[in-house]
Design a protein around this motif. Structure first.
Motif, PDB file in Angstrom:
ATOM      1  N   ARG A 164     -11.306  52.230  57.448  1.00  0.00           N
ATOM      2  CA  ARG A 164     -11.109  51.508  56.356  1.00  0.00           C
ATOM      3  C   ARG A 164     -10.304  52.242  55.430  1.00  0.00           C
ATOM      4  N   ILE A 165      -9.330  51.454  54.467  1.00  0.00           N
ATOM      5  CA  ILE A 165      -8.575  52.288  53.617  1.00  0.00           C
ATOM      6  C   ILE A 165      -9.546  52.203  52.244  1.00  0.00           C
ATOM      7  N   ILE A 166      -9.953  53.203  51.811  1.00  0.00           N
ATOM      8  CA  ILE A 166     -10.812  53.065  50.789  1.00  0.00           C
ATOM      9  C   ILE A 166     -10.122  53.665  49.241  1.00  0.00           C
ATOM     10  N   ALA A 167      -9.027  54.224  49.427  1.00  0.00           N
ATOM     11  CA  ALA A 167      -8.394  54.866  48.059  1.00  0.00           C
ATOM     12  C   ALA A 167      -7.161  54.873  48.302  1.00  0.00           C
ATOM     13  N   TRP A 168      -6.289  54.589  47.432  1.00  0.00           N
ATOM     14  CA  TRP A 168      -4.703  54.923  47.612  1.00  0.00           C
ATOM     15  C   TRP A 168      -4.368  55.505  46.237  1.00  0.00           C
ATOM     16  N   ASP A 169      -3.606  56.684  46.495  1.00  0.00           N
ATOM     17  CA  ASP A 169      -2.907  57.442  45.548  1.00  0.00           C
ATOM     18  C   ASP A 169      -4.251  57.726  44.510  1.00  0.00           C
ATOM     19  N   GLY A 170      -5.290  58.141  44.942  1.00  0.00           N
ATOM     20  CA  GLY A 170      -6.542  58.600  44.108  1.00  0.00           C
ATOM     21  C   GLY A 170      -7.437  57.505  43.757  1.00  0.00           C
ATOM     22  N   GLY A 228       4.734  57.670  51.062  1.00  0.00           N
ATOM     23  CA  GLY A 228       5.953  58.662  50.554  1.00  0.00           C
ATOM     24  C   GLY A 228       5.518  59.794  50.011  1.00  0.00           C
ATOM     25  N   PRO A 229       6.425  60.820  49.805  1.00  0.00           N
ATOM     26  CA  PRO A 229       6.249  62.131  48.986  1.00  0.00           C
ATOM     27  C   PRO A 229       5.602  62.057  47.865  1.00  0.00           C
ATOM     28  N   GLY A 230       4.165  62.780  47.793  1.00  0.00           N
ATOM     29  CA  GLY A 230       3.702  62.648  46.627  1.00  0.00           C
ATOM     30  C   GLY A 230       2.362  61.544  46.892  1.00  0.00           C
ATOM     31  N   GLN A 231       2.481  60.625  47.919  1.00  0.00           N
ATOM     32  CA  GLN A 231       1.213  59.592  47.717  1.00  0.00           C
ATOM     33  C   GLN A 231       0.324  60.307  48.605  1.00  0.00           C
ATOM     34  N   ARG A 232      -0.875  59.408  48.557  1.00  0.00           N
ATOM     35  CA  ARG A 232      -2.203  59.928  49.319  1.00  0.00           C
ATOM     36  C   ARG A 232      -2.907  58.365  49.740  1.00  0.00           C
ATOM     37  N   ALA A 237      -1.559  55.922  34.868  1.00  0.00           N
ATOM     38  CA  ALA A 237      -1.577  55.221  36.201  1.00  0.00           C
ATOM     39  C   ALA A 237      -1.242  53.808  35.850  1.00  0.00           C
ATOM     40  N   PHE A 238      -0.590  52.995  36.966  1.00  0.00           N
ATOM     41  CA  PHE A 238       0.029  51.964  36.915  1.00  0.00           C
ATOM     42  C   PHE A 238      -0.212  51.156  37.955  1.00  0.00           C
ATOM     43  N   MET A 253      -3.766  50.413  42.305  1.00  0.00           N
ATOM     44  CA  MET A 253      -3.545  51.426  41.141  1.00  0.00           C
ATOM     45  C   MET A 253      -2.743  52.719  41.681  1.00  0.00           C
ATOM     46  N   THR A 254      -1.602  53.270  41.086  1.00  0.00           N
ATOM     47  CA  THR A 254      -1.016  54.188  41.543  1.00  0.00           C
ATOM     48  C   THR A 254      -0.371  55.329  40.338  1.00  0.00           C
ATOM     49  N   ASP A 255       0.364  56.227  41.053  1.00  0.00           N
ATOM     50  CA  ASP A 255       1.090  57.068  40.243  1.00  0.00           C
ATOM     51  C   ASP A 255       2.515  57.099  40.641  1.00  0.00           C
ATOM     52  N   THR A 256       2.668  56.518  42.078  1.00  0.00           N
ATOM     53  CA  THR A 256       3.879  56.974  42.693  1.00  0.00           C
ATOM     54  C   THR A 256       4.222  55.562  43.494  1.00  0.00           C
TER      55      THR A 256
END
Ligand code: C2O
Ligand code: CU
Ligand code: CU
Length: 466
Positions: free
Chosen positions: A231-237, A256-260, A398-399, A413-416
């Protein structure tokens, strides 16, 4: 699990990952930026840069709400500055040369000290001589543990990145003029934790938190998992609070570059079976970037035993009262002279934000792209008027994406934000962290050839002049 066990456990888990943990215990050790001896393929690649003489940059561990002290010493002959990607920390600790600090010279130390407000998967990289130092290895992962343990049996960090090597395994130039003006220059050696398809052992039937970071300078990874319930539990932190479809070979996840992305993985119950992190590279069949291999007798755990991750304390934007700001990402009309400074320049400008190219890393002379007032809500309309994809990254805040002219965007929620060809995306945020926040494409060749700027958050509506 107490703090000490956590740190030991983490170090053990990463030890298995060949990354070596660096614990944030009482005595802060220096992080020493230095040349490293390492063979990415058969022969030692000269000129690698790390925080260790012979290993990749370590995973840095911290805990939500606890102070971290990270003195960074530069032993390279050129300048540097360290940035903590995704962390909402005070501006003066953000590591952006000229904007938040002066570059760190040879044999100088900068004491980064901050308390991460958010848990999750973050990362660090230089923001001065960014192209060269990142291309030569200086990208590492930061794990900020939740204040409350979510109950995994194990954890695996995967730092995905390419290197660009010749037939003798030596570095090719990190960028090309052709690449910088288009999608970027791609590496030709794909690695996970600097290794070619490493295999990591985890308890059969156990629950593993797989933290995948794209720290590459260029490549947008197309990923999926094979061989496990997950399962995906977190995106970009940040914790994912909705049910997301798991990516597949036909519908991979774009990172993308920078993403998690963090997966909760239920390991197979049978010893020797593997879970494969698959990537699709252009013109090649799907390949395993890394594998998790089940060992021992099955602990037969179930994904449903996991407690949901607590949301990070990010303020929710007030959309009814949000002010709109527009940003256009595209080619630069006039090019203009790049400024060299201490932080390196590729020697040309191709890109711009709102038609203005940012000259290198030197902030002087260019004001903010927008000035936001502390505590207010904003909608930023991001327009990509180029055929290339751009992972647009904002520091310090964060946005949440609201909508796109091309697809449905889950409110993660993300930063990238990865902008597709000709895509227009609206994002929303609360401007709740004062300072000058870098705002740029994370394809480093785009960042370094004009696609950069900054957004200013001011207190009390005061507007200061740069
Ligand atoms: Cu990950 Cu301005 O950077
Ligand atoms: Cu950042
Ligand atoms: Cu870009």
């Amino acid at each position: 699990m107490n703090r000490r066990e956590f740190l030991l456990g983490s170090a053990a888990a990463t030890g298995a990952a060949g990354l070596g943990g660096y614990s944030m215990a009482a005595n802060p050790q220096e992080l020493v930026i230095q040349p490293a001896r390492f063979a990415l393929r058969d022969q030692v690649t000269t000129g690698m840069v790390s925080l260790s003489p012979d290993a990749p940059p370590p995973v840095l561990y911290g805990r939500q709400g606890e102070i971290m002290r990270l003195p960074v010493r530069n032993t390279l002959p050129e300048y540097t500055a360290m940035h903590w990607h995704g962390l909402r920390i005070p501006n003066e600790m953000d590591g952006v040369p000229y904007l938040t600090q002066m570059p760190i010279g040879s044999d100088e130390v900068f004491g980064y000290t901050f308390t991460p407000p958010d848990a999750g998967t973050y990362w660090y990289h230089p923001h001065c001589m960014t192209m060269e130092q990142m291309a030569h290895g200086l990208t590492g992962v930061m794990v900020i543990a939740e204040a409350e343990d979510p109950g995994f049996d194990g954890e695996q960090v995967i730092n995905l990145r390419d290197f660009r090597l010749d037939d003798e395994d030596q570095f090719l130039p990190a960028y090309t003029q052709r690449g910088a003006a288009r999608a970027g220059t791609f590496g030709n050696v794909q690695t996970a934790n600097w290794l070619d398809a490493p295999i990591y052992d985890h308890t059969a039937g156990g629950l593993v938190r797989l933290r995948v970071v794209n720290s590459d300078t260029t490549r947008i990874y197309k990923l999926h998992l094979q061989g496990a319930e997950a399962r995906i539990i977190a995106w970009d932190g940040h914790p994912v609070e909705i049910d997301l479809a798991m990516p597949s070979a036909d519908a991979p996840l774009l990172v993308g570059p920078g993403q998690r992305v963090d997966f909760a993985v239920a390991m197979p119950g049978v010893e020797g079976q593997t879970v494969d992190l698959m990537a699709k590279l252009p013109g090649q069949p799907h390949r395993a970037m890394a594998q998790l291999r089940a060992t021992g007798t099955s602990s037969a755990r179930d994904l449903r035993e996991l407690r949901p991750l607590a949301p990070n304390p990010v303020a929710k934007p007030d959309l009814a009262n949000a002010e709109l700001h527009e940003f256009v990402f595209g080619w630069t009309p006039e090019g203009g002279e790049p400024i060299n400074g201490f932080c390196g320049s590729l020697g040309y400008n191709f890109w711009s934000i709102n038609r203005k190219p940012w000259p290198g890393d030197a902030a002087q002379g260019l004001g903010p792209l927008a000035t936001l007032e502390m505590g207010k809500s904003y909608v930023l309309r991001l327009r990509n008027e180029s055929p290339n994809l751009h992972p647009i990254h904002l520091h310090g805040l964060a946005f949440v994406p609201l909508k796109s002219n091309q697809r449905t965007l889950p409110p993660l929620m993300t930063d990238t934000m990865l902008l597709l060809k000709d895509e227009v995306v609206e994002i929303a945020l609360v401007a709740d962290n004062p300072g000058d926040w870098a705002f740029h494409c994370h394809v480093i060749e785009h960042q370094k050839t004009g696609l950069t700027g900054f957004i200013r958050v001011v207190r009390g509506g005061k507007r200061t002049v740069l």
